[in-house]
Motif scaffolding. Structure first.
Motif, PDB file in Angstrom:
ATOM      1  N   MET A 124       0.843  -1.170  -0.038  1.00  0.00           N
ATOM      2  CA  MET A 124      -0.005   0.032   0.152  1.00  0.00           C
ATOM      3  C   MET A 124       0.833   1.229   0.011  1.00  0.00           C
ATOM      4  O   MET A 124       0.505   2.360  -0.671  1.00  0.00           O
ATOM      5  N   ASN A 125       2.007   1.165   0.822  1.00  0.00           N
ATOM      6  CA  ASN A 125       2.890   2.323   0.857  1.00  0.00           C
ATOM      7  C   ASN A 125       3.516   2.447  -0.422  1.00  0.00           C
ATOM      8  O   ASN A 125       3.856   3.711  -0.849  1.00  0.00           O
ATOM      9  N   LEU A 126       4.038   1.495  -1.181  1.00  0.00           N
ATOM     10  CA  LEU A 126       4.792   1.648  -2.278  1.00  0.00           C
ATOM     11  C   LEU A 126       3.851   1.948  -3.335  1.00  0.00           C
ATOM     12  O   LEU A 126       4.438   2.527  -4.610  1.00  0.00           O
ATOM     13  N   ASN A 127       2.722   1.647  -3.615  1.00  0.00           N
ATOM     14  CA  ASN A 127       1.802   1.814  -4.652  1.00  0.00           C
ATOM     15  C   ASN A 127       0.544   2.706  -4.263  1.00  0.00           C
ATOM     16  O   ASN A 127      -0.527   2.045  -3.852  1.00  0.00           O
ATOM     17  N   PRO A 128       0.517   3.934  -4.119  1.00  0.00           N
ATOM     18  CA  PRO A 128      -0.725   4.634  -3.531  1.00  0.00           C
ATOM     19  C   PRO A 128      -1.877   4.322  -4.467  1.00  0.00           C
ATOM     20  O   PRO A 128      -3.092   4.440  -4.026  1.00  0.00           O
ATOM     21  N   ALA A 129      -1.654   4.154  -5.760  1.00  0.00           N
ATOM     22  CA  ALA A 129      -2.943   3.570  -6.509  1.00  0.00           C
ATOM     23  C   ALA A 129      -3.529   2.550  -5.911  1.00  0.00           C
ATOM     24  O   ALA A 129      -4.920   2.196  -6.346  1.00  0.00           O
ATOM     25  N   LEU A 130      -2.896   1.639  -5.177  1.00  0.00           N
ATOM     26  CA  LEU A 130      -3.382   0.382  -4.708  1.00  0.00           C
ATOM     27  C   LEU A 130      -3.683   0.842  -3.087  1.00  0.00           C
ATOM     28  O   LEU A 130      -4.904   0.416  -2.575  1.00  0.00           O
ATOM     29  N   GLY A 131      -2.703   1.602  -2.526  1.00  0.00           N
ATOM     30  CA  GLY A 131      -3.074   1.894  -0.957  1.00  0.00           C
ATOM     31  C   GLY A 131      -4.224   2.885  -0.793  1.00  0.00           C
ATOM     32  O   GLY A 131      -5.087   2.619   0.327  1.00  0.00           O
TER      33      GLY A 131
END
Length: 157
Positions: A124-131
């Protein structure tokens, strides 16, 4: 367990992730990233999925079966509601909860997808589009379960 489409989990677990409120706003590739973190587990009736006060390290998505969320109060149990297919338990592990605030006990034979919260938080932190979508949905799940717990307390308390 996997399928010919590259998923590392069973078709039943894949379906539960796809239908889970927490992951509704995610695409197939994002769900596959989460699926890589999944370990599938079976539980028997009366077995605890998670225990109140235990270290909150996992998020669970129910694949099959039903469980009862409950809170120990004054030497008895307060029912907080049922958890069924495609629903989550242990979401407090994603909001900085050190321990699970309630217990969840299997009522029927169950299959669950267990997701390591640290791994999911890293994604979630590495990919804000997921987070971001997960956090938005997490707020909704928290609000819905909080209202259900208040209603249970008013009714049984």
């Amino acid at each position: 367990m996997g399928t010919d489409t590259g998923w590392a989990i069973s078709n039943h677990a894949r379906d539960a992730l796809e239908r889970c409120d927490l992951f509704q706003d995610l695409g197939t590739e994002q769900l596959m990233e989460i699926a890589a973190l999944v370990e599938e587990h079976l539980l028997e009736p009366d077995e605890l999925l998670l225990r109140e006060g235990e270290a909150a390290r996992y998020l669970f998505v129910v694949v099959e079966g039903r469980a009862l969320a409950q809170l120990e109060m004054y030497r008895s149990w307060l029912s907080l509601g049922l958890v069924g297919p495609a629903e989550t338990a242990g979401w407090s592990s994603l909001i900085g909860g050190l321990v699970y605030p309630a217990s969840v006990k299997a009522l029927t034979p169950m299959r669950v997808a267990r997701i390591n919260s640290k791994g999911l938080a890293l994604l979630m932190n590495l990919n804000p589009a997921l987070g971001y979508p997960i956090n938005r949905r997490l707020s909704w799940v928290f609000g819905r379960q909080y209202q259900a717990a208040l209603e249970a307390f008013r009714t049984n308390g």
